[in-house]
Design a protein around this motif. Structure first.
Motif, PDB file in Angstrom:
ATOM      1  N   LEU A 185      -7.177   0.028   1.747  1.00 28.19           N
ATOM      2  CA  LEU A 185      -7.265   1.467   1.936  1.00 28.19           C
ATOM      3  C   LEU A 185      -6.476   1.932   3.154  1.00 28.19           C
ATOM      4  N   ARG A 186      -6.523   1.165   4.224  1.00 26.74           N
ATOM      5  CA  ARG A 186      -5.864   1.588   5.468  1.00 26.74           C
ATOM      6  C   ARG A 186      -4.342   1.577   5.360  1.00 26.74           C
ATOM      7  N   TYR A 187      -3.813   0.875   4.354  1.00 23.62           N
ATOM      8  CA  TYR A 187      -2.364   0.794   4.202  1.00 23.62           C
ATOM      9  C   TYR A 187      -1.804   1.791   3.182  1.00 23.62           C
TER      10      TYR A 187
ATOM     11  N   ALA B 243       6.316   6.232   8.087  1.00 17.61           N
ATOM     12  CA  ALA B 243       7.706   6.689   7.978  1.00 17.61           C
ATOM     13  C   ALA B 243       8.706   5.534   7.966  1.00 17.61           C
ATOM     14  N   ALA B 244       8.520   4.558   8.848  1.00 14.49           N
ATOM     15  CA  ALA B 244       9.489   3.455   8.947  1.00 14.49           C
ATOM     16  C   ALA B 244       9.503   2.624   7.666  1.00 14.49           C
ATOM     17  N   ILE B 245       8.325   2.403   7.070  1.00 12.33           N
ATOM     18  CA  ILE B 245       8.252   1.606   5.848  1.00 12.33           C
ATOM     19  C   ILE B 245       8.824   2.383   4.669  1.00 12.33           C
TER      20      ILE B 245
ATOM     21  N   ALA C 243      12.505   2.243   4.922  1.00 13.34           N
ATOM     22  CA  ALA C 243      13.036   0.916   4.582  1.00 13.34           C
ATOM     23  C   ALA C 243      13.008   0.684   3.071  1.00 13.34           C
ATOM     24  N   ILE C 244      11.916   1.078   2.417  1.00 15.40           N
ATOM     25  CA  ILE C 244      11.816   0.946   0.959  1.00 15.40           C
ATOM     26  C   ILE C 244      12.918   1.743   0.282  1.00 15.40           C
ATOM     27  N   ALA C 245      13.090   2.992   0.737  1.00 14.83           N
ATOM     28  CA  ALA C 245      14.096   3.864   0.131  1.00 14.83           C
ATOM     29  C   ALA C 245      15.510   3.341   0.357  1.00 14.83           C
TER      30      ALA C 245
ATOM     31  N   GLY D 293       0.811  -1.215   0.000  1.00 17.51           N
ATOM     32  CA  GLY D 293       0.000   0.000   0.000  1.00 17.51           C
ATOM     33  C   GLY D 293       0.838   1.255   0.000  1.00 17.51           C
ATOM     34  N   ASN D 294       1.884   1.274   0.829  1.00 17.24           N
ATOM     35  CA  ASN D 294       2.793   2.429   0.873  1.00 17.24           C
ATOM     36  C   ASN D 294       3.490   2.625  -0.456  1.00 17.24           C
ATOM     37  N   ALA D 295       3.873   1.513  -1.102  1.00 18.62           N
ATOM     38  CA  ALA D 295       4.565   1.596  -2.394  1.00 18.62           C
ATOM     39  C   ALA D 295       3.663   2.252  -3.444  1.00 18.62           C
ATOM     40  N   LEU D 296       2.386   1.888  -3.477  1.00 21.41           N
ATOM     41  CA  LEU D 296       1.462   2.476  -4.445  1.00 21.41           C
ATOM     42  C   LEU D 296       1.319   3.978  -4.233  1.00 21.41           C
ATOM     43  N   THR D 297       1.180   4.397  -2.994  1.00 20.52           N
ATOM     44  CA  THR D 297       1.068   5.828  -2.697  1.00 20.52           C
ATOM     45  C   THR D 297       2.319   6.582  -3.118  1.00 20.52           C
ATOM     46  N   LEU D 298       3.471   6.037  -2.808  1.00 15.40           N
ATOM     47  CA  LEU D 298       4.731   6.680  -3.178  1.00 15.40           C
ATOM     48  C   LEU D 298       4.875   6.784  -4.695  1.00 15.40           C
TER      49      LEU D 298
END
Length: 445
Positions: free
Chosen positions: A225-227, A232-234, A237-239, A95-100
């Motif tokens: 949706l909630r993800y 910040a931590a994820i 880590a992705i970056a 989910g975080n990856a899609l937003t980024l």
């Protein structure tokens, strides 16, 4: 058996080929349509078109660099989390990856379009080439959100244990591109803009396909949706893990610019066109190696997370042997058919002679590149970003750039061609040293 569970239980040889063959097919077709694009541009638009695409190539590499920052970083984390049996966090990473990806696409597109002309001029686009380069790049940048989504999330499809669907994503995109390119260039007379438009449409279909999968019942991981809200931590880590492929692509862009300026100085626009052809042929030959690398990544990452280090070593060993064998076949093919290959792109005898020599010299150490790619990817797969970054940058920056700047002073255009194999040899030696230390530490040697 759950696809992700199989990563820790199936025989390594069977598992590696099950993951690698779809990746190889997908990446080969993907590289093939880039080659076909260039053939259509070279024959339908001419040498100016080939030069324009080559000048614009660094911009596309920068776009790909940001896509890899998120896509590769997220997929590596997903593999490790699945190995740790932590599916909830794997979905949060998705989910975080899609937003980024969406944020990145918007920022990059606006910045790219606002400053496109000065960027192209800075990249070496001369007045006769600038209009074609500008048309091509404007269309590519305008549709870049589709490239980011399709490329970034397709890595996660493979990481969750579904390599065939990841392959199918690339096959669909490549097939549409190959069909639309001649239609737009020759049939509708859209020229170089038609080639760019075909690429964007094919990427849009790929993006919709990937999103549809993660919202369907077929995927192991779901977009929830909630993800979507960045954590910040994820994000960090992705970056951190994605930094190595990001800098690799960014360095490739810088190298391409330096190459282009050196080529213009020592061989003119024709040498730039020749390099564009050489790069695409090299990309096509290296795609099987990259496919094996992508196939091995989730297996290595999962088993490293599960602390099954012998399986990690067996995967690495089999991947290196397969990649080295494929590289050797590619080397033999180039040495025999060099001039015939260049002639497919354009019939200019001078371009064929120049490109044939460049192709033969630049890929003269192709047999060792298979080892270097797989070994460097190992550090990426286990989350050791600093090692992966060093090994990647050793070839692209620390060795290659000085060689490009130094050797032409003594050997002219031949010196430019020689820079690549010298960097290949030095980086392979350095990678071998670090890999030996790593395997000793895991006590598998």
């Amino acid at each position: 058996m759950d696809p992700s569970t199989a990563l820790g239980e199936e025989p390594i040889g069977k598992l590696l080929w099950r993951f690698s063959i779809p990746a190889i097919i997908g990446m080969m077709v993907n590289a093939l349509y880039n080659v076909v694009d260039s053939i259509f541009v070279g024959n339908g638009v001419g040498e100016i078109g080939l030069t324009a695409v080559t000048i614009a190539f660094p911009i596309m590499l920068v776009m790909m660099a940001f896509g890899m920052l998120i896509g590769v970083g997220a997929s590596t984390l997903v593999s490790i989390r699945l190995g740790e049996n932590n599916r909830a966090e794997a979905e949060q990473i998705l989910g975080n990856a899609l937003t980024l990806i969406i944020i990145l696409a918007f920022v990059m597109s606006v910045a790219g379009l606002l400053f496109l002309e000065p960027i192209l001029q800075a990249l070496g686009a001369e007045p006769k080439v600038l209009p074609s380069a500008k048309i091509f790049t404007q269309i590519i940048i305008s549709g870049s959100v589709f490239m980011y989504i399709g490329f970034g999330l397709n890595n996660i499809i493979r990481a969750e244990g579904n390599p065939r669907l990841a392959m199918l994503t690339m096959l669909i995109s490549a097939g549409i591109n190959i069909i639309l390119n001649p239609l737009f260039i020759f049939g509708m007379k859209l020229g170089i803009g038609g080639s760019a438009l075909a690429t964007v449409i094919s990427q849009a279909v790929s993006a919709l396909w990937v999103l549809g999968y993660f919202f369907s019942s077929k995927s192991t991981l779901k977009i929830r949706l909630r993800y979507l809200r960045p954590k910040a931590a994820i994000v960090q880590a992705i970056a951190t893990i994605g930094m190595s492929p990001f800098f690799m692509q960014l360095a490739a862009s810088i190298v391409t610019v330096i190459y282009n300026f050196a080529l213009i100085r020592y061989g003119g626009d024709l040498a730039v066109a020749a390099m564009g052809i050489v790069n695409r042929v090299a990309m096509l030959l290296l795609m099987p190696v990259m496919g094996i690398s992508q196939g091995a990544q989730p297996i290595i990452g999962y088993n490293y997370g599960a602390q099954q280090y012998y399986r990690v070593f067996q995967t690495l060993k089999k991947a290196v042997l397969a990649a080295s064998g494929i590289s050797l076949i590619g080397f033999i093919f180039i040495q025999i058919f060099d001039y015939y290959i260049i002639g497919l792109f354009n019939s200019n005898p001078e371009l064929i002679a120049m490109g044939g020599k460049g192709l033969r010299i630049m890929l003269s150490l192709l047999p060792i590149i298979g080892f270097q790619v797989i070994a460097a990817q190992y550090f990426q797969a286990v989350g050791k970003a600093k090692h992966a970054l060093l090994l990647t940058m050793s070839r692209q920056v620390l060795i290659l750039i000085p060689m490009i700047m130094l050797l032409p002073n003594f050997f002219g255009l031949t010196g430019i061609w020689l820079a690549g194999p010298i960097a290949d040899l030095a980086s392979a030696v350095l990678t071998g040293y670090f890999l030996y230390r790593e395997l000793r530490a895991l006590k598998v040697m």
